[in-house]
Design an enzyme around this catalytic site. Structure first.
Site, PDB file in Angstrom:
ATOM      1  CD1 TRP A  68      42.055  46.146  32.954  1.00 50.38           C
ATOM      2  CD2 TRP A  68      42.015  46.647  35.046  1.00 50.38           C
ATOM      3  NE1 TRP A  68      41.261  47.313  33.305  1.00 50.38           N
ATOM      4  CE2 TRP A  68      40.518  47.705  34.227  1.00 50.38           C
ATOM      5  CE3 TRP A  68      41.256  46.798  36.471  1.00 50.38           C
ATOM      6  CZ2 TRP A  68      39.990  48.552  35.244  1.00 50.38           C
ATOM      7  CZ3 TRP A  68      40.596  47.628  37.058  1.00 50.38           C
ATOM      8  CH2 TRP A  68      39.762  48.257  35.975  1.00 50.38           C
ATOM      9  CD  GLU A  78      41.953  42.327  32.469  1.00 47.57           C
ATOM     10  OE1 GLU A  78      40.266  41.987  32.288  1.00 47.57           O
ATOM     11  OE2 GLU A  78      42.646  42.132  33.310  1.00 47.57           O
ATOM     12  CE  LYS A  82      36.641  48.000  32.254  1.00 44.21           C
ATOM     13  NZ  LYS A  82      36.129  47.976  33.349  1.00 44.21           N
ATOM     14  CG  ASP A 136      37.255  40.724  31.206  1.00 43.24           C
ATOM     15  OD1 ASP A 136      35.992  40.629  30.194  1.00 43.24           O
ATOM     16  OD2 ASP A 136      37.601  40.867  31.850  1.00 43.24           O
ATOM     17  CG  HIS A 175      37.715  44.176  30.083  1.00 47.09           C
ATOM     18  ND1 HIS A 175      38.712  44.424  30.236  1.00 47.09           N
ATOM     19  CD2 HIS A 175      36.966  43.998  30.617  1.00 47.09           C
ATOM     20  CE1 HIS A 175      38.746  44.583  31.876  1.00 47.09           C
ATOM     21  NE2 HIS A 175      37.308  44.379  31.851  1.00 47.09           N
ATOM     22  CG  HIS A 219      40.225  38.019  32.964  1.00 50.33           C
ATOM     23  ND1 HIS A 219      39.937  38.962  33.253  1.00 50.33           N
ATOM     24  CD2 HIS A 219      41.227  36.827  33.011  1.00 50.33           C
ATOM     25  CE1 HIS A 219      41.216  38.600  34.664  1.00 50.33           C
ATOM     26  NE2 HIS A 219      41.268  37.274  34.399  1.00 50.33           N
ATOM     27  CG  ASP A 248      34.169  45.227  32.558  1.00 50.17           C
ATOM     28  OD1 ASP A 248      34.150  44.120  31.529  1.00 50.17           O
ATOM     29  OD2 ASP A 248      34.882  45.499  33.326  1.00 50.17           O
ATOM     30  CG  ASP A 272      33.132  42.136  34.815  1.00 53.13           C
ATOM     31  OD1 ASP A 272      33.588  41.831  33.958  1.00 53.13           O
ATOM     32  OD2 ASP A 272      33.047  43.434  35.598  1.00 53.13           O
ATOM     33  CG  ASP A 314      37.058  39.798  35.844  1.00 48.48           C
ATOM     34  OD1 ASP A 314      36.429  39.646  36.531  1.00 48.48           O
ATOM     35  OD2 ASP A 314      37.427  40.455  34.496  1.00 48.48           O
TER      36      ASP A 314
END
Length: 414
Positions: free
Chosen positions: A181, A222, A224, A255, A258, A282, A290, A292, A322
């Protein structure tokens, strides 16, 4: 406890579901727990730049791991509260060495202690080159940078990361997923997106030019949507990496944080699985972007797990976590997030899949809806309690007490 499980087992059997088969299937699914939750994505290099690309752990809860020893101790505690055998997802700036190599000079020996630690605890490893938190990434451009010298620096870092991952996989007898990424993007509207994406493609090609045994290492890429500082353009978009993964025959990483918060990431699985052989997931939780957050046992997670099970994708999907939250106990975050992923998978494994699919195939949507809603009342918790009891890990108040006691023991770190 045994009576509760016996009763639950019979109730599921009445629906045509074998709880023992579900428990056996769950026990065979490893989750790759991410190291960066434990220290707020700081790493152990002696020099670094800003995180970039929208990466930011917020909060100052006491107990952050300040070195390798503390991080390992925290992870050992967390793994002891999680049933099953799992993996560790390691970023390249978490090297364990007294040396200070720059990113383009890292070698396997800088990570060998991690391999020995993982081997001693029966853990698999996964790896990630670190394309952020470095002076040569402070402008949020790495593999797509207009400066060939900077691109070459990051290509070399990527090459070395692949080699390190392959050596890790060989030492552990388990292939390491090496996930790429990059934070590359633009805060304001670019006028030449194509040039940046051509540079990224060429850099990735150079980085992955040397074939490495898939029994040791698997390449993944990956995407985003955007991040802070790259609001107007992310070079490595979903469309870019989907096409690249198909062309190169490598793993595509999805993800959950993302994409736009209203996108159904679970819905993407069956679509992309028709074009790529393997997926990397993820597991994260976006709130506004994002951000997280620690994953909850919510509709998004349940939908993701059900898609993995019902689309028969478990054998083709590598599941990793993640998220990074510094407002709460970091060890508790690991335990809660990993166990929630397992709970979601168990619930999917315990659904009357054959009956649901048969109703849908017959266009009997009424029966499908009734089954879906009635299944929500089944005693999933009793089966989860049994799974934890067999692994000798706590649940409920006992888990809360154990997490609180450990947090008290590390709170003096500041």
């Amino acid at each position: 406890m045994a009576h509760a499980y016996d009763s639950a087992r019979q109730q599921f059997a009445d629906w045509g579901v074998d709880t023992e088969a579900a428990l056996a299937a769950l026990a065979a699914i490893p989750i790759s727990m991410h190291c960066w939750q434990g220290d707020d994505v700081k790493g152990f290099e002696r020099k670094s730049g800003t995180a970039g690309g929208g990466i930011q752990a917020t909060g100052n809860h006491p107990g952050r791991a300040r070195n390798v020893a503390e991080l390992r101790a925290d992870m050992e505690f967390a793994y002891a509260q999680i049933p099953g055998k799992h993996r560790l997802n390691l970023h390249a700036f978490y090297m364990d060495t007294d040396e200070s190599p720059d990113r383009d000079a890292i070698e396997y020996r800088h990570f060998a202690p991690w391999v020995e630690w993982a081997k001693s605890r029966g853990l698999g490893l996964d790896f990630n080159p670190t394309f952020f938190a470095h002076p040569k990434a402070d402008d949020n451009l790495t593999l797509s940078h207009p400066d060939a010298g900077i691109r070459d620096f990051w290509v070399e870092h990527g090459k070395r990361s692949r080699e390190i991952a392959a050596q890790m996989g060989a030492a552990l007898g388990s292939p390491v997923v090496n996930n790429v990424w990059v934070p590359d993007g633009s805060k304001d509207t670019p006028v030449d997106r194509m040039a940046a994406r051509r540079r990224l493609e060429a850099s990735l090609d150079a980085m992955m030019a040397t074939p490495l045994p898939k029994t040791q290492m698997r390449d993944a890429v990956e995407s985003k949507l955007f991040g802070i500082g790259v609001e107007s353009c992310t070079v490595g978009s979903h469309e870019f990496y989907l096409g690249y993964a198909i062309r190169r025959g490598i793993i595509l990483c999805l993800d959950m944080g993302h994409f736009h918060p209203t996108e159904n990431v679970a819905d993407k699985l069956s679509s992309v699985a028709l074009s790529v052989d393997e997926l990397l997931l993820h597991v994260s939780r976006p709130v506004r972007w994002d951000s997280d957050h620690v994953v909850l046992l919510n509709d998004d997670l349940l939908a993701m797990a059900q898609e993995l099970v019902f689309a028969d994708l478990l054998g083709r999907t590598h599941i990793g976590l993640d998220f990074f939250d510094a407002t709460i106990s970091r060890t508790a975050a690991w335990v809660i997030g990993t166990r929630n992923m397992q709970k979601a998978l168990l619930r999917a494994l315990l659904l009357p899949q054959a009956r649901l699919k048969a109703a849908e195939e017959a266009l009997d949507y009424t029966t499908r809806l009734i089954l879906t809603e009635e299944a929500k009342d089944l005693p999933f918790a009793a089966v989860w309690e049994e799974f934890c009891a067999r692994a000798d890990v706590p649940t409920g108040a006992a888990l809360l007490a154990r997490l609180a006691t450990y947090q008290t023991s590390v709170a003096q770190r500041g």
